[in-house]
Design an enzyme around this catalytic site. Structure first.
Site, short mmCIF file in Angstrom:
data_model
loop_
_atom_site.label_atom_id
_atom_site.label_comp_id
_atom_site.label_asym_id
_atom_site.label_seq_id
_atom_site.Cartn_x
_atom_site.Cartn_y
_atom_site.Cartn_z
N ASP A 160 -54.91 -19.80 27.04
CA ASP A 160 -54.35 -21.14 27.06
C ASP A 160 -52.85 -21.04 27.35
O ASP A 160 -52.20 -20.06 26.95
CB ASP A 160 -54.53 -21.80 25.68
CG ASP A 160 -55.98 -21.78 25.24
OD1 ASP A 160 -56.84 -22.13 26.05
OD2 ASP A 160 -56.24 -21.41 24.07
N ASP B 47 -58.14 -21.35 31.09
CA ASP B 47 -58.67 -21.81 29.81
C ASP B 47 -57.96 -23.14 29.51
O ASP B 47 -57.84 -23.97 30.40
CB ASP B 47 -58.46 -20.71 28.75
CG ASP B 47 -59.32 -20.93 27.52
OD1 ASP B 47 -60.23 -21.76 27.56
OD2 ASP B 47 -59.07 -20.28 26.51
N ASP C 137 -54.48 -25.64 23.12
CA ASP C 137 -55.59 -25.67 22.17
C ASP C 137 -55.05 -25.57 20.75
O ASP C 137 -54.04 -24.90 20.50
CB ASP C 137 -56.59 -24.54 22.46
CG ASP C 137 -57.46 -24.86 23.69
OD1 ASP C 137 -57.22 -25.90 24.34
OD2 ASP C 137 -58.36 -24.05 23.99
N ARG D 121 -61.45 -33.29 27.94
CA ARG D 121 -60.75 -32.83 26.74
C ARG D 121 -59.29 -33.27 26.70
O ARG D 121 -58.38 -32.46 26.79
CB ARG D 121 -60.81 -31.31 26.61
CG ARG D 121 -62.21 -30.76 26.57
CD ARG D 121 -62.19 -29.26 26.30
NE ARG D 121 -63.54 -28.71 26.28
CZ ARG D 121 -63.82 -27.42 26.20
NH1 ARG D 121 -62.85 -26.54 26.12
NH2 ARG D 121 -65.07 -27.01 26.17
#
Ligand code: CA
Ligand code: CA
Length: 437
Positions: free
Chosen positions: A217, A256, A260, A315
């Protein structure tokens, strides 16, 4: 003056920092004192990051713990210096964090063509993962190569740190910030071009068709508390998924997440950021499993306000467990749009006073995506300038996945709430890196 109009509301002085107050030049109307961006702290009540002890980052740093860096090595050295003493790291220009090339991380013997031949589903099948392959196998050599890249592009952020870009073009290309197991971190005014995983792993058992899975990430908040991500820009930049190749008929996914928030992380405020040009953007809670639930339940409290979410697939965020407050954000859908809010296990999302700009052919019912039975509050949202009940329109358009209104809590940690209809203009003008000075 444009920048002051953008930022008058986010200035928060740390008490006792008068020596660091800058005088404002240019306009007579400006506030008499202004704390420089690197010494600013998260304002009282400004989202979940302001809960309990609040978020001050490295604002109290002494002169020995203020660093200005222009290289990845210097940045990592500054992070490693001084333990958890308050520190400020000023980033100048765009720092290349991805090394000279992918080849530079490959261990002797690693060969991608051999990897492809060995694990071709026609040869290897689709029922067995590669996880127990030995170290001298193509997968073992991939693992070893990936470990070298991992060590290079990840940077661990210690407690009580402010990382701040100076000027308009500060940031990182291919970095993965690890905000892991620490308290009190501020990251501001930085551009993040997503890292590219040089060595994605093939998993034949991930879906019926298999998948290439990648790590890294741009930033991950992992079991940390009191984090303020502000005025940052996250993007795939020059490497959008549309440029990635396919192997075994599946996209060779090298990205990714952008940000997150996982493993019991708590008290995060993400304000005035741009999240753009990406697929799986923000994951809050990364598993439904019992062991993860035990860590995440009661945590993962995150506030998003005044962020621009543009040209993303999904997301923004996908939520599990957390009480997430998302208000005054602008969502702009583009090609390949999937959904914005993922309603996951035991989530309690409140999404209010947001604006959505959807192109022809994208239905408002796809803004919410139900993954698990969990209630959601979604009041006073506008779609293409029209007040829209996101839950009602979702339930009408996706009758197999009925969502229940009422997240069961009411956010109190908000400062100024703008009219939803005015959000696109305010956010598009002021969000992202390059505005603070
Ligand atoms: Ca490079
Ligand atoms: Ca991730």
């Amino acid at each position: 003056m444009r920048t002051q109009k953008c930022h008058g509301r986010v200035i928060a002085a740390l008490a006792g920092c008068t020596a660091l107050v800058l005088s404002v030049t240019g306009t007579a109307q400006a506030a008499p004192h202004r704390v420089a961006p690197d010494r600013q702290v998260l304002a009282a009540n400004d989202g979940w990051g302001a809960a309990t002890t609040g978020t001050t980052g490295g604002a109290a740093a002494d002169p020995a713990h203020v660093y200005t860096v222009t290289t990845w090595d210097a940045f990592k050295a500054a992070l490693a210096d001084g333990g958890s003493a308050p520190k400020i790291i000023r980033v100048k220009g765009t720092i290349d964090a991805d090394g000279p090339s992918c080849a530079s991380f490959a261990v002797p013997g690693y060969d991608f063509d051999t990897y492809l031949k060995t694990y071709d589903p026609a040869v290897w099948g689709r029922t067995k993962t590669l996880d127990s392959e030995p170290d001298d196998s193509p997968e073992g050599l991939r693992r070893a190569s990936a470990a070298l890249q991992d060590a290079y592009i990840k940077a661990n952020v210690p407690a009580n740190t402010t990382i701040v870009g100076t000027g308009k073009d500060a940031g990182f290309r291919g970095a993965s910030l690890q905000i892991k197991g620490v308290d009190n971190v501020i990251v501001r005014n930085l551009g993040f071009e997503s890292p590219l995983d040089c060595f994605p792993q093939w998993d034949p058992t991930d879906t019926a068709d298999g998948n290439w899975n990648s790590e890294y990430d741009s930033a991950v908040v992992y079991g940390s508390t009191h984090v303020w991500m502000d005025h940052d820009t996250f993007t795939d930049g020059d490497h959008p998924d549309s440029t990635l190749p396919y192997y075994y008929g599946r996209i060779y996914e090298q990205h990714d997440g952008e940000l997150d928030i996982v493993k019991g992380a708590d008290y995060v405020t993400a304000s005035w950021n741009v999240f753009e040009d990406h697929d799986k953007t923000i994951l809050i809670g990364n598993s439904d499993s019992a062991s993860t639930a035990a860590v995440d339940r009661g945590h993962l409290k995150v506030t998003f306000h005044h962020n621009l979410f543009a040209n993303l697939v999904e997301r923004a965020p996908r939520v599990r467990f957390g009480q997430v407050d998302s208000y005054n954000n602008h969502f702009v859908a583009g090609d390949g749009y999937g959904y914005s809010y993922g309603i996951g296990m035991e989530s309690q999302l409140v999404a209010e006073h947001n604006a959505f700009t959807l192109p022809d052919g994208v239905a408002a019912g796809s803004i919410l995506k139900k993954w698990k039975e969990a209630p959601v509050t979604a009041d006073d949202n506008y779609v293409n300038g029209t007040p829209t009940d996101l839950i009602a329109v979702h339930n009408a358009q996706v009758p197999g996945e009925i969502l229940q209104p009422g997240a069961g809590w009411t956010p109190t940690l908000r400062t100024k709430v703008d009219r939803a209809k005015a959000v696109p203009k305010i956010v598009d003008h002021c969000a992202g890196a390059g505005h603070l000075r």
